[in-house]
Design a protein around this motif. Structure first.
Motif, PDB file in Angstrom:
ATOM      1  N   PRO A 179      42.685  46.791  42.376  1.00  0.00           N
ATOM      2  CA  PRO A 179      43.163  45.476  41.927  1.00  0.00           C
ATOM      3  C   PRO A 179      44.394  45.621  41.038  1.00  0.00           C
ATOM      4  O   PRO A 179      44.645  46.674  40.450  1.00  0.00           O
ATOM      5  N   LYS A 180      45.138  44.542  40.894  1.00  0.00           N
ATOM      6  CA  LYS A 180      46.322  44.570  40.039  1.00  0.00           C
ATOM      7  C   LYS A 180      46.449  43.241  39.309  1.00  0.00           C
ATOM      8  O   LYS A 180      45.846  42.239  39.688  1.00  0.00           O
ATOM      9  N   GLY A 181      47.253  43.274  38.244  1.00  0.00           N
ATOM     10  CA  GLY A 181      47.501  42.062  37.483  1.00  0.00           C
ATOM     11  C   GLY A 181      46.253  41.501  36.822  1.00  0.00           C
ATOM     12  O   GLY A 181      45.443  42.230  36.224  1.00  0.00           O
ATOM     13  N   LYS A 182      46.050  40.186  36.937  1.00  0.00           N
ATOM     14  CA  LYS A 182      44.923  39.499  36.316  1.00  0.00           C
ATOM     15  C   LYS A 182      43.592  39.975  36.886  1.00  0.00           C
ATOM     16  O   LYS A 182      42.585  40.048  36.161  1.00  0.00           O
ATOM     17  N   GLU A 183      43.576  40.317  38.138  1.00  0.00           N
ATOM     18  CA  GLU A 183      42.330  40.778  38.761  1.00  0.00           C
ATOM     19  C   GLU A 183      41.866  42.104  38.152  1.00  0.00           C
ATOM     20  O   GLU A 183      40.671  42.330  37.987  1.00  0.00           O
TER      21      GLU A 183
END
Length: 423
Positions: A179-183
């Motif tokens: 996952p990346k960012g907010k996830e």
């Protein structure tokens, strides 16, 4: 006349004196006689010529006077004790001389005994220094933990080993299972899964390579920078430092290391690790015992091959370096004792050696080393979804940048699977 003189000399009695007195008195008497005798002979010859001989009693009295004068003079000068000079010598000097004399005059066994005592003293000092280093490392770690008393709680911390040249590999993971960012932040908060690319710095800190990583880290916020100089032959040092660092930052139940060319199913990983939550000192991975390569110039050459016995022997059992996990207590052990943990040429062997002599449960988890399609695809279809997939021939996925998406599609556990796992 001559007979009378001889009797006078023969009848002289020498009074016993102390040794120093006798020597000094005799010397003075001798000087007195020797100095007087020529004068007396000369005077006697004159008297003979005149016809009036010198009296024998006078001669005797003169000699006796000289003797008594010598005795009195000796008593005045030599009555001081001869030990005065000796007592003035410092005792330390005498002891030092006696000690040196004993060493020089002693038997060879005495000298060897002194050498043995010195050697034991040096060994004792080295042991004390080693103990102090251990205690200092432990105290430093406790202090660091106290300063980070609000360490973030986690179930597992996953360190993805990467290099400066692996930008495309990292992108392939962000586009598939990572996952990346907010996830990514949501995964940490709700599931306790922390994922970070771990990397050190170049040999020229602040150069082009480091600036590129800084820009990438600012964009994705998924890096863990280590105080480590990157290099293939420094993987053991990097692994040791990784565990020491993550323990100080996250209070997790498990700590993992994964290569950046491995496909991972996070849901299956959580389910697998959860089975060993109550097991102390657990070491999970695909256990192997490969040959110790003693030939120079070959890949995975072991310079310290002689420690493992004769040529052709194998290593002790240890997890393959592509992926493995250790429990909190083992990671803490590495964090505390890192100054004295030996580093072999191969990073997975090094980790295995650090844990080999401890009461550790080795878990040979074959789902962590599935092959690429059709192997992982077939297992997924039968309900045995793999935790990790890679090619043994490449020690990772061969051409992972091009193939990661297709492997994820064939062997992946499905979107959202990780959110359905209950811990």
């Amino acid at each position: 006349m001559k007979t009378h003189n001889k009797k006078a000399l023969i009848n002289i009695k020498v009074v016993p004196l102390e040794r120093n007195k006798v020597i000094a008195g005799s010397s003075l008497l001798h000087n007195c006689i020797v100095s007087f005798w020529p004068c007396w002979l000369h005077h006697n010859n004159i008297k003979k010529m005149r016809g009036k001989p010198f009296s024998g009693k006078a001669i005797f009295l003169l000699i006796l006077v000289c003797f008594l004068a010598g005795t009195l003079f000796t008593t005045h000068i030599w009555t001081r004790p001869a030990t005065t000079v000796e007592t003035a010598e410092p005792k330390a000097t005498k002891l030092g001389c006696d000690h040196k004399r004993k060493l020089s005059e002693g038997q060879p066994g005495d000298v060897m005994e002194e050498v043995s005592k010195t050697h034991k003293a040096i060994q004792s000092l080295e042991k004390a220094v080693s103990t102090l280093e251990m205690e200092l490392a432990a105290a430093r770690r406790r202090s660091q933990n106290n300063n980070n008393y609000n360490r973030q709680k986690a179930f597992v911390v996953i360190g993805v080993n990467t290099a400066f040249s692996s930008r495309q590999r990292r992108e392939s993971l962000r586009q598939t299972w990572m996952p990346k960012g907010k996830e990514l932040k949501e995964l940490e908060k709700k599931k306790g899964i922390v994922i970070r690319f771990m990397i050190g710095h170049s040999t020229t800190p602040g150069g082009i390579l480091d600036k590129a990583i800084d820009e990438e880290a600012a964009k994705y916020k998924d890096f863990l920078r280590l105080d480590h100089v990157e290099g293939y032959h420094e993987l053991s040092s990097k692994t040791r430092l990784y565990f020491s660092t993550v323990v100080s930052l996250w209070d997790a139940e498990f700590y993992m290391k994964v290569d950046d060319d491995i496909h991972l199913n996070l849901g299956m990983l959580l389910s697998t690790l959860a089975k060993y939550r109550s097991t102390p000192r657990v070491y999970i991975g695909c256990m192997k015992s490969g040959p110790v390569l003693y030939q120079k110039g070959v890949k995975y050459h072991e310079p310290e091959h002689w420690k493992f016995g004769e040529d052709g022997n194998k290593y002790f059992r240890h997890a393959t370096g592509q992926i493995y996990a250790i429990s909190k207590d083992l990671a803490t052990y590495i964090s505390i004792n890192w100054p004295i943990l030996h580093r072999y040429a191969n990073e997975d062997v090094s980790l295995g050696s650090w844990l080999f002599g401890l009461e550790v449960q080795h878990v040979d988890e074959r789902s962590m080393c599935c092959g690429t399609p059709p192997d992982c695809d077939w297992k997924a279809r039968t309900g045995n979804v793999c935790v990790a997939s890679f090619d043994w021939s490449c020690s990772g996925i061969c051409k992972s940048v091009e193939k990661m998406k297709s492997i994820h599609k064939s062997c992946g556990e499905g979107e959202g699977a990780v959110w359905n796992v209950e811990l």
